[in-house]
Design a protein around this motif. Structure first.
Motif, PDB file in Angstrom:
ATOM      1  N   UNK A 126      40.136  31.571  32.933  1.00 41.30           N
ATOM      2  CA  UNK A 126      39.061  31.136  33.845  1.00 41.30           C
ATOM      3  C   UNK A 126      39.243  31.788  35.214  1.00 41.30           C
ATOM      4  N   UNK A 127      40.500  31.826  35.686  1.00 40.03           N
ATOM      5  CA  UNK A 127      40.771  32.485  36.966  1.00 40.03           C
ATOM      6  C   UNK A 127      40.442  33.974  36.872  1.00 40.03           C
ATOM      7  N   UNK A 128      40.862  34.620  35.768  1.00 36.86           N
ATOM      8  CA  UNK A 128      40.565  36.036  35.573  1.00 36.86           C
ATOM      9  C   UNK A 128      39.057  36.279  35.536  1.00 36.86           C
ATOM     10  N   UNK A 129      38.334  35.422  34.824  1.00 39.06           N
ATOM     11  CA  UNK A 129      36.875  35.580  34.714  1.00 39.06           C
ATOM     12  C   UNK A 129      36.208  35.455  36.076  1.00 39.06           C
ATOM     13  N   UNK A 130      36.684  34.493  36.879  1.00 38.53           N
ATOM     14  CA  UNK A 130      36.106  34.303  38.210  1.00 38.53           C
ATOM     15  C   UNK A 130      36.283  35.556  39.054  1.00 38.53           C
TER      16      UNK A 130
END
Length: 346
Positions: A126-130
């Motif tokens: 999720x952090x990477x996607x953001x």
């Protein structure tokens, strides 16, 4: 190529730091005995699994162009994609370490631990996607701004060329009318007029593709134009040039001064029985070049002074200088009309 290198560097570097962090945490809390060969191999299998799964996720995102989606459409897809990627990564890792090549010294398989690992990877994804979609959005916005500016510049250049092409035929039409009135009755004067027209047309052709020319070039062509008109008006036209030497090298739009003079003669002196005077003055301060063309006469309340050429000049000034170029046409003292043009120096 550079973008791919950067991506892979970030991909491997990020997950490597994550793996090294886990190894350090195991050593810190479990002691050196906890760092056996099986644990170290396990962490590198996890590293490979996370790199492969997250790269496949990125390829899927690019193929389906998720970065083009609206935020409301993107968020649920990104969350679901991160979750599926996390599950696939853990299934891949668990298949290797428990069934394909079982490792010694690791905890037995636990469904609770499995979903715990899935949740941890999900948070990281999720952090990477953001970060990934934020960078893509910023690049897209910047590209759109660059494209918009390029389109605006191209449009302004096209408008400028159209305006130039309108000005030159307008001037030529007026000059040829002057010759026609003299060619039979005073051929010598007509010959001189043709010489001046030749100089004017040479200037027009030479500088038609230029946005700006030095003021001294414009002054020379104005002298030709005034000589041309003085032959027709004879003693009814008197003119004076008061050109500040420090302004001679300042760039201005071609035909700008000539159009002001043409306007003064056509709408001022030509309608007066006794003609009149024209004074051309230039000066500069720290911010502006000021050009003034003063002619005898007065503007009438309903008189329209802005012909095709003058209107086009104002449009060119707007394109080149925006709101910083100022043109005014006013009645002034001593029964005169002043056309004033202020052009920014920077």
């Amino acid at each position: 190529m550079n973008k791919n290198i950067t991506y892979w560097a970030c991909q491997i570097g990020g997950w490597t730091i994550h793996t090294m962090f886990l190894i350090a945490m195991i050593g810190m809390f479990g002691g050196t005995n906890a760092l056996n060969q099986g644990i170290i191999i396990l962490q590198f299998i996890i590293l490979i699994g996370l790199i492969i799964s997250s790269h496949i996720y990125r390829l899927y995102v690019k193929q389906h162009q998720w970065h083009e989606l609206a935020v409301k459409q993107l968020i649920p897809r990104a969350l679901l994609g991160a979750f599926i990627t996390s599950v696939i990564a853990q299934v891949f890792i668990h298949l290797i370490i428990y069934w394909l090549t079982p490792l010694n010294g690791i905890q037995p398989f636990s469904i609770v631990s499995f979903w715990g690992y899935v949740f941890n990877v999900f948070l990281v994804m999720c952090l990477w996607s953001t970060i990934y979609f934020s960078v893509k959005s910023a690049r897209k916005t910047r590209a759109m701004e660059v494209e918009k500016l390029a389109l605006k510049a191209a449009l302004q250049e096209a408008e400028l060329m159209v305006l130039k092409n309108q000005i030159n035929p307008h001037f030529l039409f007026n000059a040829l009318n002057n010759i026609r009135s003299l060619i039979l009755i005073e051929p010598e004067k007509a010959r001189k007029m043709i010489t001046h027209i030749s100089d004017l047309l040479r200037y027009s052709i030479q500088f038609n593709a230029s946005e700006k020319v030095a003021l001294k070039e414009e002054v020379e062509i104005v002298k030709d134009y005034l000589q041309l008109e003085s032959i027709q008006f004879e003693d009814r036209l008197k003119y004076e040039l008061d050109i500040s030497p420090e302004t001679l090298e300042i760039p201005i739009p071609p035909m700008a001064v000539q159009l002001l003079v043409e306007n003064a003669i056509k709408h001022g002196l030509s309608i007066q029985k006794d003609g009149g005077n024209i004074i051309i003055k230039t000066s500069k301060d720290t911010t502006n070049l000021t050009i003034e063309v003063v002619n005898s006469g007065q503007l009438q309340p309903k008189q329209k002074r802005e012909g095709i050429g003058l209107n086009n000049l104002m449009e060119r000034l707007k394109i080149l200088f925006g709101p910083f170029a100022v043109f005014s046409l006013t009645n002034t003292e001593n029964n005169t009309v002043t056309a004033s043009l202020k052009i920014p120096l920077k």
